[in-house]
Design a protein around this motif. Sequence first.
Motif, PDB file in Angstrom:
ATOM      1  N   VAL A   6       0.829  -1.194   0.000  1.00 14.29           N
ATOM      2  CA  VAL A   6       0.000   0.000   0.000  1.00 14.29           C
ATOM      3  C   VAL A   6       0.868   1.251   0.000  1.00 14.29           C
ATOM      4  O   VAL A   6       0.542   2.253  -0.617  1.00 14.29           O
ATOM      5  CB  VAL A   6      -0.966   0.000   1.213  1.00 14.29           C
ATOM      6  CG1 VAL A   6      -1.718   1.304   1.306  1.00 14.29           C
ATOM      7  CG2 VAL A   6      -1.930  -1.163   1.107  1.00 14.29           C
ATOM      8  N   LEU A   7       2.015   1.196   0.681  1.00 18.00           N
ATOM      9  CA  LEU A   7       2.874   2.367   0.798  1.00 18.00           C
ATOM     10  C   LEU A   7       3.487   2.798  -0.523  1.00 18.00           C
ATOM     11  O   LEU A   7       3.905   3.934  -0.660  1.00 18.00           O
ATOM     12  CB  LEU A   7       3.980   2.104   1.829  1.00 18.00           C
ATOM     13  CG  LEU A   7       3.483   1.896   3.259  1.00 18.00           C
ATOM     14  CD1 LEU A   7       4.654   1.573   4.174  1.00 18.00           C
ATOM     15  CD2 LEU A   7       2.746   3.119   3.764  1.00 18.00           C
ATOM     16  N   GLU A   8       3.540   1.920  -1.508  1.00 18.04           N
ATOM     17  CA  GLU A   8       4.135   2.309  -2.788  1.00 18.04           C
ATOM     18  C   GLU A   8       3.211   3.190  -3.618  1.00 18.04           C
ATOM     19  O   GLU A   8       3.622   3.755  -4.604  1.00 18.04           O
ATOM     20  CB  GLU A   8       4.564   1.084  -3.594  1.00 18.04           C
ATOM     21  CG  GLU A   8       3.410   0.372  -4.267  1.00 18.04           C
ATOM     22  CD  GLU A   8       3.855  -0.819  -5.075  1.00 18.04           C
ATOM     23  OE1 GLU A   8       3.537  -0.837  -6.276  1.00 18.04           O
ATOM     24  OE2 GLU A   8       4.488  -1.709  -4.516  1.00 18.04           O
ATOM     25  N   TYR A   9       1.966   3.328  -3.218  1.00 17.77           N
ATOM     26  CA  TYR A   9       1.022   4.150  -3.955  1.00 17.77           C
ATOM     27  C   TYR A   9       1.104   5.582  -3.465  1.00 17.77           C
ATOM     28  O   TYR A   9       1.291   5.850  -2.292  1.00 17.77           O
ATOM     29  CB  TYR A   9      -0.402   3.609  -3.800  1.00 17.77           C
ATOM     30  CG  TYR A   9      -0.536   2.261  -4.444  1.00 17.77           C
ATOM     31  CD1 TYR A   9      -0.749   2.152  -5.805  1.00 17.77           C
ATOM     32  CD2 TYR A   9      -0.405   1.103  -3.704  1.00 17.77           C
ATOM     33  CE1 TYR A   9      -0.851   0.919  -6.410  1.00 17.77           C
ATOM     34  CE2 TYR A   9      -0.497  -0.135  -4.309  1.00 17.77           C
ATOM     35  CZ  TYR A   9      -0.717  -0.220  -5.659  1.00 17.77           C
ATOM     36  OH  TYR A   9      -0.806  -1.438  -6.256  1.00 17.77           O
ATOM     37  N   ALA A  10       0.926   6.517  -4.390  1.00 16.24           N
ATOM     38  CA  ALA A  10       0.965   7.937  -4.058  1.00 16.24           C
ATOM     39  C   ALA A  10      -0.249   8.298  -3.213  1.00 16.24           C
ATOM     40  O   ALA A  10      -1.302   7.678  -3.329  1.00 16.24           O
ATOM     41  CB  ALA A  10       0.983   8.755  -5.339  1.00 16.24           C
ATOM     42  N   GLY A  77      -2.973   4.206 -11.500  1.00 16.28           N
ATOM     43  CA  GLY A  77      -3.681   2.993 -11.872  1.00 16.28           C
ATOM     44  C   GLY A  77      -4.275   2.279 -10.679  1.00 16.28           C
ATOM     45  O   GLY A  77      -3.883   2.504  -9.538  1.00 16.28           O
ATOM     46  N   MET A  78      -5.227   1.437 -10.959  1.00 18.81           N
ATOM     47  CA  MET A  78      -5.854   0.625  -9.924  1.00 18.81           C
ATOM     48  C   MET A  78      -5.148  -0.716  -9.862  1.00 18.81           C
ATOM     49  O   MET A  78      -4.344  -1.053 -10.725  1.00 18.81           O
ATOM     50  CB  MET A  78      -7.342   0.471 -10.237  1.00 18.81           C
ATOM     51  CG  MET A  78      -8.077   1.805 -10.244  1.00 18.81           C
ATOM     52  SD  MET A  78      -9.819   1.667 -10.693  1.00 18.81           S
ATOM     53  CE  MET A  78     -10.542   1.206  -9.127  1.00 18.81           C
ATOM     54  N   ILE A  79      -5.460  -1.485  -8.834  1.00 18.62           N
ATOM     55  CA  ILE A  79      -4.887  -2.816  -8.685  1.00 18.62           C
ATOM     56  C   ILE A  79      -6.014  -3.847  -8.679  1.00 18.62           C
ATOM     57  O   ILE A  79      -7.175  -3.520  -8.461  1.00 18.62           O
ATOM     58  CB  ILE A  79      -4.061  -2.951  -7.386  1.00 18.62           C
ATOM     59  CG1 ILE A  79      -4.943  -2.733  -6.140  1.00 18.62           C
ATOM     60  CG2 ILE A  79      -2.858  -2.025  -7.398  1.00 18.62           C
ATOM     61  CD1 ILE A  79      -4.303  -3.140  -4.840  1.00 18.62           C
ATOM     62  N   ARG A  80      -5.642  -5.080  -8.923  1.00 18.69           N
ATOM     63  CA  ARG A  80      -6.592  -6.201  -8.800  1.00 18.69           C
ATOM     64  C   ARG A  80      -6.587  -6.578  -7.339  1.00 18.69           C
ATOM     65  O   ARG A  80      -5.549  -6.843  -6.741  1.00 18.69           O
ATOM     66  CB  ARG A  80      -6.115  -7.362  -9.680  1.00 18.69           C
ATOM     67  CG  ARG A  80      -6.670  -8.738  -9.324  1.00 18.69           C
ATOM     68  CD  ARG A  80      -8.184  -8.849  -9.507  1.00 18.69           C
ATOM     69  NE  ARG A  80      -8.591 -10.227  -9.695  1.00 18.69           N
ATOM     70  CZ  ARG A  80      -9.117 -10.986  -8.727  1.00 18.69           C
ATOM     71  NH1 ARG A  80      -9.317 -10.524  -7.532  1.00 18.69           N
ATOM     72  NH2 ARG A  80      -9.468 -12.226  -8.990  1.00 18.69           N
ATOM     73  N   TYR A  81      -7.751  -6.545  -6.739  1.00 21.29           N
ATOM     74  CA  TYR A  81      -7.863  -6.923  -5.350  1.00 21.29           C
ATOM     75  C   TYR A  81      -8.984  -7.945  -5.214  1.00 21.29           C
ATOM     76  O   TYR A  81      -9.496  -8.454  -6.211  1.00 21.29           O
ATOM     77  CB  TYR A  81      -8.091  -5.670  -4.475  1.00 21.29           C
ATOM     78  CG  TYR A  81      -7.794  -5.899  -3.018  1.00 21.29           C
ATOM     79  CD1 TYR A  81      -6.586  -6.441  -2.599  1.00 21.29           C
ATOM     80  CD2 TYR A  81      -8.723  -5.577  -2.050  1.00 21.29           C
ATOM     81  CE1 TYR A  81      -6.332  -6.660  -1.261  1.00 21.29           C
ATOM     82  CE2 TYR A  81      -8.467  -5.779  -0.704  1.00 21.29           C
ATOM     83  CZ  TYR A  81      -7.274  -6.328  -0.316  1.00 21.29           C
ATOM     84  OH  TYR A  81      -7.018  -6.548   1.010  1.00 21.29           O
ATOM     85  N   ARG A  82      -9.378  -8.245  -4.010  1.00 24.81           N
ATOM     86  CA  ARG A  82     -10.303  -9.337  -3.726  1.00 24.81           C
ATOM     87  C   ARG A  82     -11.567  -9.310  -4.591  1.00 24.81           C
ATOM     88  O   ARG A  82     -11.998 -10.331  -5.092  1.00 24.81           O
ATOM     89  CB  ARG A  82     -10.679  -9.303  -2.246  1.00 24.81           C
ATOM     90  CG  ARG A  82     -11.533 -10.453  -1.838  1.00 24.81           C
ATOM     91  CD  ARG A  82     -11.753 -10.434  -0.351  1.00 24.81           C
ATOM     92  NE  ARG A  82     -12.497 -11.602   0.043  1.00 24.81           N
ATOM     93  CZ  ARG A  82     -12.827 -11.868   1.281  1.00 24.81           C
ATOM     94  NH1 ARG A  82     -12.457 -11.059   2.241  1.00 24.81           N
ATOM     95  NH2 ARG A  82     -13.505 -12.941   1.558  1.00 24.81           N
ATOM     96  N   TYR A  83     -12.160  -8.147  -4.728  1.00 25.65           N
ATOM     97  CA  TYR A  83     -13.403  -8.040  -5.490  1.00 25.65           C
ATOM     98  C   TYR A  83     -13.214  -7.238  -6.773  1.00 25.65           C
ATOM     99  O   TYR A  83     -14.098  -6.505  -7.193  1.00 25.65           O
ATOM    100  CB  TYR A  83     -14.512  -7.422  -4.630  1.00 25.65           C
ATOM    101  CG  TYR A  83     -14.818  -8.243  -3.409  1.00 25.65           C
ATOM    102  CD1 TYR A  83     -15.398  -9.493  -3.530  1.00 25.65           C
ATOM    103  CD2 TYR A  83     -14.493  -7.779  -2.140  1.00 25.65           C
ATOM    104  CE1 TYR A  83     -15.671 -10.265  -2.411  1.00 25.65           C
ATOM    105  CE2 TYR A  83     -14.772  -8.540  -1.014  1.00 25.65           C
ATOM    106  CZ  TYR A  83     -15.356  -9.788  -1.158  1.00 25.65           C
ATOM    107  OH  TYR A  83     -15.620 -10.538  -0.053  1.00 25.65           O
ATOM    108  N   ASP A  87      -8.482   0.744  -5.575  1.00 24.21           N
ATOM    109  CA  ASP A  87      -7.426   1.718  -5.341  1.00 24.21           C
ATOM    110  C   ASP A  87      -7.237   1.815  -3.831  1.00 24.21           C
ATOM    111  O   ASP A  87      -8.180   2.163  -3.119  1.00 24.21           O
ATOM    112  CB  ASP A  87      -7.825   3.080  -5.929  1.00 24.21           C
ATOM    113  CG  ASP A  87      -6.721   4.109  -5.856  1.00 24.21           C
ATOM    114  OD1 ASP A  87      -5.794   3.952  -5.024  1.00 24.21           O
ATOM    115  OD2 ASP A  87      -6.768   5.077  -6.616  1.00 24.21           O
ATOM    116  N   PRO A  88      -6.046   1.514  -3.339  1.00 20.43           N
ATOM    117  CA  PRO A  88      -5.823   1.595  -1.892  1.00 20.43           C
ATOM    118  C   PRO A  88      -6.067   2.984  -1.314  1.00 20.43           C
ATOM    119  O   PRO A  88      -6.242   3.136  -0.121  1.00 20.43           O
ATOM    120  CB  PRO A  88      -4.352   1.205  -1.734  1.00 20.43           C
ATOM    121  CG  PRO A  88      -4.017   0.455  -2.960  1.00 20.43           C
ATOM    122  CD  PRO A  88      -4.879   1.013  -4.047  1.00 20.43           C
ATOM    123  N   ALA A  89      -6.119   3.994  -2.158  1.00 20.53           N
ATOM    124  CA  ALA A  89      -6.345   5.364  -1.691  1.00 20.53           C
ATOM    125  C   ALA A  89      -7.813   5.649  -1.370  1.00 20.53           C
ATOM    126  O   ALA A  89      -8.119   6.713  -0.837  1.00 20.53           O
ATOM    127  CB  ALA A  89      -5.838   6.357  -2.735  1.00 20.53           C
TER     128      ALA A  89
END
Length: 174
Positions: A6-10, A77-83, A87-89
């Motif tokens: 998560v920390l690698e995202y702006a 960009g977004m990430i592939r997550y559980r659902y 975006d972690p933000a």
Amino acid sequence: MTPSDVLEYAPPSIDAQARLLVLIDAFGTAGVEGRMKLAKLDFLLRYPDRFARLMADRAPDSDVGDDPWLTGAIEQGMIRYRYGPWDPAYYSLIGALIGKGLIKPHQKGPTATYTTTSQGKQVARGLATSTSWSAVRERALLLRRHFNLSGTTLKNLIYNTFPDIVEASWGTKL
């Protein structure tokens, strides 16, 4: 996904807050029910090629228009997550909009529905009149008209249409 991922995202930007505010406002007094639905709608807003593909299937006669502001201009960009796309933000974006008094969560059981406050409506409508944000508002209104579905239904629609997202490992950037 680990905390270090998560920390690698702006950190969330003002533009990202504005985009979500315009999106939530486009859904009117009903608002956007749940973070999953918000994330899937935002995915379609941020990835115009994916949006155009779904629109071609769902409403082939609709004009998605030429959108130079969005085309190739995904700020983060977004990430592939559980659902699906995520975006972690989102937590900090939603928190910032709530903290500024621009949106309000309405909790019903485990799900929050997000609506714009009167101040949020004023800001969103002001953004929508600008050259930079009018295309975002138009796209958000198309999302409301054609994709005002549950978060789970949107997730399934995205998964069925874009198998590359399903096949991506969790945390993979989309």
